[in-house]
Design a protein around this motif. Structure first.
Motif, PDB file in Angstrom:
ATOM      1  N   ILE A   1      36.616  44.724  34.962  1.00 27.84           N
ATOM      2  CA  ILE A   1      37.522  43.575  34.994  1.00 27.84           C
ATOM      3  C   ILE A   1      36.902  42.436  35.792  1.00 27.84           C
ATOM      4  CG2 ILE A   1      39.789  42.769  35.747  1.00 27.84           C
ATOM      5  CD1 ILE A   1      40.789  45.644  35.342  1.00 27.84           C
ATOM      6  N   VAL A   2      36.363  42.762  36.985  1.00 26.94           N
ATOM      7  CA  VAL A   2      35.775  41.729  37.847  1.00 26.94           C
ATOM      8  C   VAL A   2      34.558  41.098  37.181  1.00 26.94           C
ATOM      9  CG1 VAL A   2      34.571  41.344  40.037  1.00 26.94           C
ATOM     10  CG2 VAL A   2      36.659  42.721  39.984  1.00 26.94           C
ATOM     11  N   THR A   3      33.708  41.918  36.558  1.00 24.71           N
ATOM     12  CA  THR A   3      32.515  41.392  35.895  1.00 24.71           C
ATOM     13  C   THR A   3      32.894  40.440  34.767  1.00 24.71           C
ATOM     14  OG1 THR A   3      31.254  43.390  36.421  1.00 24.71           O
ATOM     15  CG2 THR A   3      30.426  42.007  34.642  1.00 24.71           C
ATOM     16  N   SER A   4      33.854  40.828  33.953  1.00 26.46           N
ATOM     17  CA  SER A   4      34.302  39.961  32.851  1.00 26.46           C
ATOM     18  C   SER A   4      34.929  38.691  33.387  1.00 26.46           C
ATOM     19  CB  SER A   4      35.303  40.721  31.968  1.00 26.46           C
ATOM     20  OG  SER A   4      34.717  41.865  31.399  1.00 26.46           O
ATOM     21  N   LEU A   5      35.714  38.830  34.463  1.00 26.64           N
ATOM     22  CA  LEU A   5      36.349  37.659  35.075  1.00 26.64           C
ATOM     23  C   LEU A   5      35.300  36.668  35.560  1.00 26.64           C
ATOM     24  CD1 LEU A   5      38.944  36.317  36.209  1.00 26.64           C
ATOM     25  CD2 LEU A   5      38.637  37.693  38.272  1.00 26.64           C
ATOM     26  N   LYS A   6      34.260  37.175  36.232  1.00 23.46           N
ATOM     27  CA  LYS A   6      33.202  36.296  36.729  1.00 23.46           C
ATOM     28  C   LYS A   6      32.464  35.604  35.585  1.00 23.46           C
ATOM     29  CE  LYS A   6      32.198  39.056  40.861  1.00 23.46           C
ATOM     30  NZ  LYS A   6      31.188  39.923  41.500  1.00 23.46           N
ATOM     31  N   GLU A   7      32.189  36.343  34.518  1.00 19.54           N
ATOM     32  CA  GLU A   7      31.445  35.759  33.400  1.00 19.54           C
ATOM     33  C   GLU A   7      32.223  34.630  32.742  1.00 19.54           C
ATOM     34  OE1 GLU A   7      30.433  38.977  30.831  1.00 19.54           O
ATOM     35  OE2 GLU A   7      28.761  39.660  32.095  1.00 19.54           O
ATOM     36  N   TRP A   8      33.529  34.831  32.559  1.00 18.31           N
ATOM     37  CA  TRP A   8      34.331  33.759  31.955  1.00 18.31           C
ATOM     38  C   TRP A   8      34.348  32.524  32.857  1.00 18.31           C
ATOM     39  CZ3 TRP A   8      35.294  33.430  27.121  1.00 18.31           C
ATOM     40  CH2 TRP A   8      35.515  34.563  26.340  1.00 18.31           C
ATOM     41  N   ILE A   9      34.473  32.728  34.156  1.00 18.71           N
ATOM     42  CA  ILE A   9      34.511  31.589  35.081  1.00 18.71           C
ATOM     43  C   ILE A   9      33.145  30.919  35.184  1.00 18.71           C
ATOM     44  CG2 ILE A   9      34.855  30.952  37.510  1.00 18.71           C
ATOM     45  CD1 ILE A   9      37.084  33.016  37.632  1.00 18.71           C
ATOM     46  N   HIS A  10      32.071  31.716  35.145  1.00 25.08           N
ATOM     47  CA  HIS A  10      30.727  31.137  35.164  1.00 25.08           C
ATOM     48  C   HIS A  10      30.515  30.202  33.977  1.00 25.08           C
ATOM     49  CE1 HIS A  10      28.781  32.722  38.579  1.00 25.08           C
ATOM     50  NE2 HIS A  10      28.751  33.988  38.197  1.00 25.08           N
ATOM     51  N   ASN A  11      31.001  30.578  32.830  1.00 24.11           N
ATOM     52  CA  ASN A  11      30.712  29.851  31.593  1.00 24.11           C
ATOM     53  C   ASN A  11      31.797  28.848  31.205  1.00 24.11           C
ATOM     54  OD1 ASN A  11      28.234  31.263  31.024  1.00 24.11           O
ATOM     55  ND2 ASN A  11      29.472  33.036  30.473  1.00 24.11           N
ATOM     56  N   GLU A  12      32.804  28.681  32.049  1.00 26.67           N
ATOM     57  CA  GLU A  12      33.891  27.767  31.703  1.00 26.67           C
ATOM     58  C   GLU A  12      33.439  26.317  31.773  1.00 26.67           C
ATOM     59  OE1 GLU A  12      36.967  28.417  34.591  1.00 26.67           O
ATOM     60  OE2 GLU A  12      35.773  27.667  36.258  1.00 26.67           O
ATOM     61  N   ASP A  13      34.191  25.440  31.151  1.00 26.70           N
ATOM     62  CA  ASP A  13      33.981  24.003  31.265  1.00 26.70           C
ATOM     63  C   ASP A  13      34.407  23.602  32.674  1.00 26.70           C
ATOM     64  OD1 ASP A  13      33.987  21.254  31.215  1.00 26.70           O
ATOM     65  OD2 ASP A  13      35.124  21.069  29.355  1.00 26.70           O
ATOM     66  N   LYS A  14      33.485  23.130  33.487  1.00 30.85           N
ATOM     67  CA  LYS A  14      33.785  22.870  34.883  1.00 30.85           C
ATOM     68  C   LYS A  14      34.808  21.751  35.064  1.00 30.85           C
ATOM     69  CE  LYS A  14      31.086  26.096  35.969  1.00 30.85           C
ATOM     70  NZ  LYS A  14      31.685  27.399  36.353  1.00 30.85           N
ATOM     71  N   LEU A  15      34.947  20.899  34.060  1.00 31.18           N
ATOM     72  CA  LEU A  15      35.951  19.843  34.139  1.00 31.18           C
ATOM     73  C   LEU A  15      37.318  20.330  33.679  1.00 31.18           C
ATOM     74  CD1 LEU A  15      33.881  16.801  32.811  1.00 31.18           C
ATOM     75  CD2 LEU A  15      34.397  17.405  35.185  1.00 31.18           C
ATOM     76  N   HIS A  16      37.339  21.453  32.961  1.00 29.51           N
ATOM     77  CA  HIS A  16      38.592  22.030  32.483  1.00 29.51           C
ATOM     78  C   HIS A  16      38.557  23.540  32.714  1.00 29.51           C
ATOM     79  CE1 HIS A  16      37.968  18.284  30.143  1.00 29.51           C
ATOM     80  NE2 HIS A  16      39.274  18.125  30.356  1.00 29.51           N
TER      81      HIS A  16
END
Length: 427
Positions: A359-374
């Protein structure tokens, strides 16, 4: 109806622990620091037990590592570094080494420029650079760097393999994009597949951006119980046993007095009890850590996610009682890649069928790759993880995000471009 008392015999099996068993379990539950204190007490009270406490410095191999660990546990970063300077034979003056070491900040970074150092010690600038480069070979890895980028590169230069080479290129050539998590831009610039970029990023996140922090004033002293190293995909487990040189003295074997013989016999039993308990502690702890390393091999070798693991699974595999695993794991710490990790953290109960690590690994990956402005809200992260087949609640997302020191969506949006590593990343 008249009641009459009757006497009946009843045979009942009840297991009681002997003094030997109770003491062995007590020693098993001790961490390295507590065991050292117990060993010191036993040696002081028992004239038969001798303890060769001084480590074997020898050829600079395991004995030197043990000695260095002992120093690191009780002294400052400056003391640890000076001990290594004296041992390694620093090519320049000790006065220069002492000045450079004293110039380090609490994170282990060097904050004095080369020209000032050269002027103070009447050296050429390239001589100062060579001296600093030599000091950067000391432990902990990453000390004497000028900035985070150099600190990470120093640590990566000690690693081999394709992933480490990709990580070096990413840190050297694409550091601004790395700081902004622009992975696609990094892949395009370096000709790397996204899988290679993510694998290199996992390695980078496993490194220590503040190598001197553990020695900062007021920091808790941590004594590791074991050290884990990986060489060419093979995991090596080493118990840190600074107390494994116990012997029973033979000086009192031939006493003539009856009272003295009785006393010696009693102390002999006590010494043997301690040695047996110590051996059992070492064997049990080694078996458990070895099993954990094999079970969590992807984590240690590839920096992958931890798998769900319960103490019952470990107990069944090793033939121990579950309570024995619990005692052995309690308060134990392992050293892996210059980090101290609580052994209990490798035992993960599944959350809705998924491990916490997944769960933590997937959570980090989504946040790493998110649009930083959104950036993604917690509710959006729930939906994204559900799309991966991971069923979690928004409260769980918020809890894990806070444990990893990841800001919420609004705070992440305000912090765009403010840092290289947004959170610790430790499991």
């Amino acid at each position: 109806m008249k009641l009459q008392p009757k006497v009946r015999q009843k045979l009942q099996h009840q297991q009681k622990l002997s003094q030997h068993q109770r003491y062995a379990l007590t020693v098993l539950a001790m961490n390295d620091m507590a065991f050292m204190a117990e060993a010191q007490r036993i040696v002081e009270e028992n004239p038969l037990l001798e303890w060769a406490e001084v480590p074997e410095w020898g050829d600079g191999g395991d004995g030197y590592e043990v000695a260095l660990n002992t120093i690191a546990a009780t002294e400052t970063l400056q003391d640890v570094l000076m001990a290594q300077v004296y041992w390694s034979g620093f090519a320049y003056s000790n006065e220069l080494a002492e000045f450079l070491i004293a110039s380090l900040d609490n994170d282990g970074y060097l904050r004095v420029d080369n020209e000032e150092i050269a002027r103070l010690f009447h050296l050429k600038s390239d001589e100062v650079s060579e001296a600093i480069k030599a000091l950067q070979n000391l432990e902990p890895a990453g000390v004497f760097a000028r900035n985070v980028q150099e600190c990470i590169l120093i640590q990566l230069n000690r690693k081999g393999g394709k992933t480490a080479e990709a990580a070096k290129r990413m840190v050297s050539d694409c550091f601004p994009d790395l700081a902004q998590h622009h992975y696609e831009a990094i892949g395009d610039a370096l000709g790397l597949e996204m899988a290679e970029v993510h694998q290199a990023m996992k390695l980078i996140m496993s490194l220590e951006p503040r190598p001197g922090a553990r020695y900062a004033k007021g920091a808790a002293v941590i004594y590791p119980d074991a050290r884990i190293e990986v060489e060419e995909g093979v995991i090596h487990v080493e118990l840190i046993r600074r107390t494994d040189r116990f012997t029973i003295s033979e000086r009192y074997q031939n006493v003539a007095d009856d009272a003295a013989r009785a006393y010696i016999k009693k102390k002999m039993r006590e010494a043997q009890l301690f040695l047996d308990s110590f051996a059992k502690r070492c064997n049990t702890l080694l078996a458990i850590i070895t099993f954990v390393c094999e079970y969590q091999k992807d984590y240690f070798v590839n920096h992958g996610a931890l798998k769900s693991l319960t103490m019952r699974q470990c107990a069944q595999e090793l033939g121990f009682h579950e309570s024995t695993i619990s005692r052995a794991v309690a308060h134990k710490v392992i050293e892996f890649e210059n980090r101290m990790i609580v052994l209990r953290d490798f035992f993960l109960r599944p959350v809705n069928g998924n491990s916490r690590s997944l769960i933590v690994t997937s959570l980090k990956e989504w946040i790493h790759n998110e649009d930083k402005l959104h950036p993604y809200s917690d509710a959006q992260l729930v939906e994204l993880l559900q799309g991966q087949g991971i069923a979690v609640s928004r409260r769980t997302i918020a809890k894990y995000r806070e444990q990893c020191r990841i800001a919420n969506a609004q705070q992440r949006k305000r912090r765009v471009g403010c840092g290289f590593i947004e959170y610790s990343g430790e499991e």
